[in-house]
Design an enzyme around this catalytic site. Structure first.
Site, PDB file in Angstrom:
ATOM      1  N   ALA A  58      -0.478   3.854  -6.927  1.00 32.32           N
ATOM      2  CA  ALA A  58       0.342   3.406  -8.056  1.00 32.32           C
ATOM      3  C   ALA A  58       0.425   4.406  -9.220  1.00 32.32           C
ATOM      4  O   ALA A  58       1.524   4.764  -9.655  1.00 32.32           O
ATOM      5  CB  ALA A  58      -0.169   2.044  -8.525  1.00 32.32           C
ATOM      6  N   ASP A 243      -2.279  -2.102  -7.561  1.00 28.61           N
ATOM      7  CA  ASP A 243      -0.881  -1.695  -7.798  1.00 28.61           C
ATOM      8  C   ASP A 243      -0.236  -2.485  -8.916  1.00 28.61           C
ATOM      9  O   ASP A 243       0.741  -2.037  -9.511  1.00 28.61           O
ATOM     10  CB  ASP A 243      -0.065  -1.855  -6.519  1.00 28.61           C
ATOM     11  CG  ASP A 243      -0.424  -0.752  -5.548  1.00 28.61           C
ATOM     12  OD1 ASP A 243      -1.491  -0.847  -4.915  1.00 28.61           O
ATOM     13  OD2 ASP A 243       0.333   0.231  -5.475  1.00 28.61           O
TER      14      ASP A 243
HETATM   15  O1  MRU Z   1       0.714   2.231  -0.078  1.00 25.78           O
HETATM   16  P1  MRU Z   1      -0.138   3.037  -1.011  1.00 25.78           P
HETATM   17  O2  MRU Z   1      -0.945   4.086  -0.328  1.00 25.78           O
HETATM   18  O3  MRU Z   1       0.676   3.580  -2.164  1.00 25.78           O
HETATM   19  O4  MRU Z   1      -1.151   1.970  -1.608  1.00 25.78           O
HETATM   20  C1  MRU Z   1      -2.101   2.399  -2.546  1.00 25.78           C
HETATM   21  C2  MRU Z   1      -3.030   1.341  -2.968  1.00 25.78           C
HETATM   22  O5  MRU Z   1      -2.936   0.200  -2.566  1.00 25.78           O
HETATM   23  C3  MRU Z   1      -4.045   1.715  -4.001  1.00 25.78           C
HETATM   24  O6  MRU Z   1      -5.216   0.972  -3.832  1.00 25.78           O
HETATM   25  C4  MRU Z   1      -3.475   1.411  -5.390  1.00 25.78           C
HETATM   26  O7  MRU Z   1      -2.216   1.996  -5.536  1.00 25.78           O
HETATM   27  C5  MRU Z   1      -4.363   1.887  -6.466  1.00 25.78           C
HETATM   28  S1  MRU Z   1      -4.405   3.644  -6.538  1.00 25.78           S
HETATM   29  C6  MRU Z   1      -5.326   4.110  -7.873  1.00 25.78           C
END
Ligand code: MRU
Length: 351
Positions: A58, A243
């Protein structure tokens, strides 16, 4: 948090960089086998990179979008300096639609909009300054969250993390992995278990790689091993990123976080969610209203483009799930810690 430049040591790698007037992204689809940086000079190409998971996580998505607004404004200004604001709207909408769950994307675009509402003349220098500030603030927030979160962990703990909430997913250092890095350096964490995170394997490909580079002892496990790990090993915390966090403290994070949190609750293991305030969405009442991204069926019916499921199977592939606030012990942000989150406590900190 307001720093113009990072006061922290340079990271060993950067998922997002501004370099020679272009945005450079580390291609996370190729890690850990190949380290490939790709350059971007248009907002539409950055939107595609976000969709295709070249950049993911995110906060990293938000930072990439902020730099993409700079690229959009540059090209609109060059084409017609009189109406560049109107001209970039399509680019901004395209960026905002790239991935629906991570609120940081929308937050960063809104921050950039605030700048172009007040500037005159060529927009690029002003917008670039703000994008760099968003980037630097994210790194500073991660270090602050690392400090706050680590204080909650007793020496020699073993912890579990899911997906990748590390330097790769942020401006640098990481949210959940920022806490893990700080706590490891302080002797509070002795071992991390990383769940592989189907279907994109962020745990296997990215988290294991990041922790290995920092010489933090890590074991990779399959997602479905987590309950048994909690039963059979002494685990102190489940530590994850997010997110989007709703006004009542419900947490959207990578699919599988919810089932890990249910297992943690059953085994009396505490759950720590680490996220910058740019991930908090006080406009959204509860997790039920958070848009969940559904990705293509092929991500689970195929493995490395080889079909593994029957041809006519209907697959469901949500990329995120909602962990209800009642399963969360603490939300750690750079503004402070919310314990046993609920709407009153969230309002008191994030108003
Ligand atoms: O699909 P992604 O790889 O973008 O998902 C990422 C996550 O779910 C992370 O845990 C979240 O974005 C936090 S990152 C600091």
């Amino acid at each position: 948090m307001n720093s113009n430049k990072s006061e922290y040591p340079t990271e060993t790698f950067s998922a997002v960089k501004w370099n020679a007037g272009m945005l450079t992204l580390l291609d996370q689809r190729k890690l850990p086998g190949e380290i490939i940086y790709l350059n971007y000079d248009s907002a539409s190409a950055v939107a595609a990179a976000i969709k295709e998971m070249i950049v993911r996580g995110a906060p990293a998505i938000g930072i990439a979008a902020a730099y993409a607004v700079v690229l959009a404004a540059r090209s609109a200004w060059q084409e017609n300096a009189d109406c560049w604001r109107e001209a970039i709207e399509a680019d901004l909408m395209n960026l905002a639609a790239a991935r629906p769950t991570a609120v940081n994307l929308h937050w960063a675009i809104a921050e950039m909009r605030q700048v172009f509402a007040i500037i005159e003349g060529e927009p690029e220098p002003f917008l670039l300054e703000r994008a760099k500030q968003i980037h630097a603030d994210d790194i500073a927030a991660n270090h602050e969250m690392g400090r706050l979160g680590a204080e909650l962990i007793v020496p020699d703990s073993q912890v579990i993390t899911h997906c990748n909430a590390g330097a790769l997913a942020t401006g640098g250092y990481g949210t959940a992995l920022g806490v893990i890095r700080t706590a490891f350096n302080q002797g509070r964490i002795k071992r991390v278990f990383a769940s592989e995170t189907r279907p994109w394997f962020q745990g296997a490909r990215l988290t294991s790689w990041e922790l290995q580079q920092d010489h933090i002892p890590v074991n990779l496990v399959i997602d479905s091993a987590i309950a048994s790990l909690m039963e059979n090993r002494k685990i102190a915390w489940l530590i994850v990123g997010s997110d989007r966090i709703a006004a009542n403290g419900d947490v959207a994070n990578k699919i599988g976080t919810y089932s890990h949190a249910v297992s943690a609750y059953y085994h009396g293991i505490k759950v720590m969610v680490v996220a910058p305030s740019s991930t908090i969405d006080m406009q959204i009442e509860s997790g039920a209203n958070i848009p969940i991204e559904n990705r293509s069926a092929e991500e689970i019916t195929e493995f490395n483009t080889i079909r593994i499921a029957p041809n006519d199977i209907e697959a469901i592939n949500p990329a995120f799930d909602i962990t209800p606030a009642k399963l969360v012990d603490v939300i750690v942000t750079e503004k402070g810690i919310v314990r046993s989150p609920n709407v009153e406590k969230m309002l008191a900190m994030f108003g």
